[in-house]
Scaffold this motif. Structure first.
Motif, PDB file in Angstrom:
ATOM      1  N   LEU A  22      59.677  15.045  99.281  1.00  0.00           N
ATOM      2  CA  LEU A  22      58.372  15.673  99.492  1.00  0.00           C
ATOM      3  C   LEU A  22      57.776  15.295 100.845  1.00  0.00           C
ATOM      4  N   VAL A  23      57.957  14.058 101.253  1.00  0.00           N
ATOM      5  CA  VAL A  23      57.411  13.615 102.540  1.00  0.00           C
ATOM      6  C   VAL A  23      58.146  14.286 103.697  1.00  0.00           C
ATOM      7  N   GLY A  26      57.258  17.985 104.255  1.00  0.00           N
ATOM      8  CA  GLY A  26      55.937  18.278 104.781  1.00  0.00           C
ATOM      9  C   GLY A  26      55.946  18.612 106.253  1.00  0.00           C
ATOM     10  N   LYS A  27      54.924  19.374 106.628  1.00  0.00           N
ATOM     11  CA  LYS A  27      54.779  19.791 108.014  1.00  0.00           C
ATOM     12  C   LYS A  27      54.134  18.659 108.811  1.00  0.00           C
ATOM     13  N   GLU A  29      51.886  17.279 111.488  1.00  0.00           N
ATOM     14  CA  GLU A  29      50.732  17.806 112.209  1.00  0.00           C
ATOM     15  C   GLU A  29      50.476  16.963 113.458  1.00  0.00           C
ATOM     16  N   GLU A  56      51.669  24.611 100.327  1.00  0.00           N
ATOM     17  CA  GLU A  56      51.441  23.337 101.018  1.00  0.00           C
ATOM     18  C   GLU A  56      50.494  22.450 100.227  1.00  0.00           C
ATOM     19  N   ARG A  59      52.364  21.050  97.261  1.00  0.00           N
ATOM     20  CA  ARG A  59      53.270  19.993  97.687  1.00  0.00           C
ATOM     21  C   ARG A  59      52.501  18.719  98.019  1.00  0.00           C
ATOM     22  N   GLU A  60      51.330  18.884  98.632  1.00  0.00           N
ATOM     23  CA  GLU A  60      50.507  17.729  98.981  1.00  0.00           C
ATOM     24  C   GLU A  60      50.007  17.009  97.725  1.00  0.00           C
ATOM     25  N   THR A  63      52.886  15.165  96.202  1.00  0.00           N
ATOM     26  CA  THR A  63      53.189  13.958  96.969  1.00  0.00           C
ATOM     27  C   THR A  63      52.262  12.814  96.576  1.00  0.00           C
TER      28      THR A  63
END
Length: 83
Positions: A22-23, A26-27, A29, A56, A59-60, A63
């Motif tokens: 999951l980490v 992630g996008k 930033e 997103e 997913r966040e 996480t």
């Protein structure tokens, strides 16, 4: 090593693998060079308030949930409690 401790350890490794996935999924930033030099802020009302229904956001949230589960299992495994 008791069977319960082995089972908790295996679950802990599965949680670690899912959390890493999951980490890394992630996008990032501001991780690129241009993000470090120029502070870009392209947030509009709809990009910040409409985010709660996107993949997103899901997913966040997942996480953070796996993070808290990871911390709980870390404490349980380190306390010993006869497992």
């Amino acid at each position: 090593m008791s069977p319960l401790r082995i089972m908790v350890t295996v679950i802990f490794f599965v949680i670690c693998a899912v959390l890493l996935y999951l980490v890394f999924l992630g996008k990032g930033e501001g991780a690129d060079l241009s993000g470090a030099i120029v502070a870009r802020n392209n947030d509009t009302y709809f990009s910040t308030h409409g985010k709660k229904h996107t993949k997103e956001a899901l997913r966040e949230k997942a996480t953070f949930a796996f993070l808290f589960i990871f911390i709980a299992f870390s404490i349980i495994l380190n306390m010993g409690w006869g497992l």
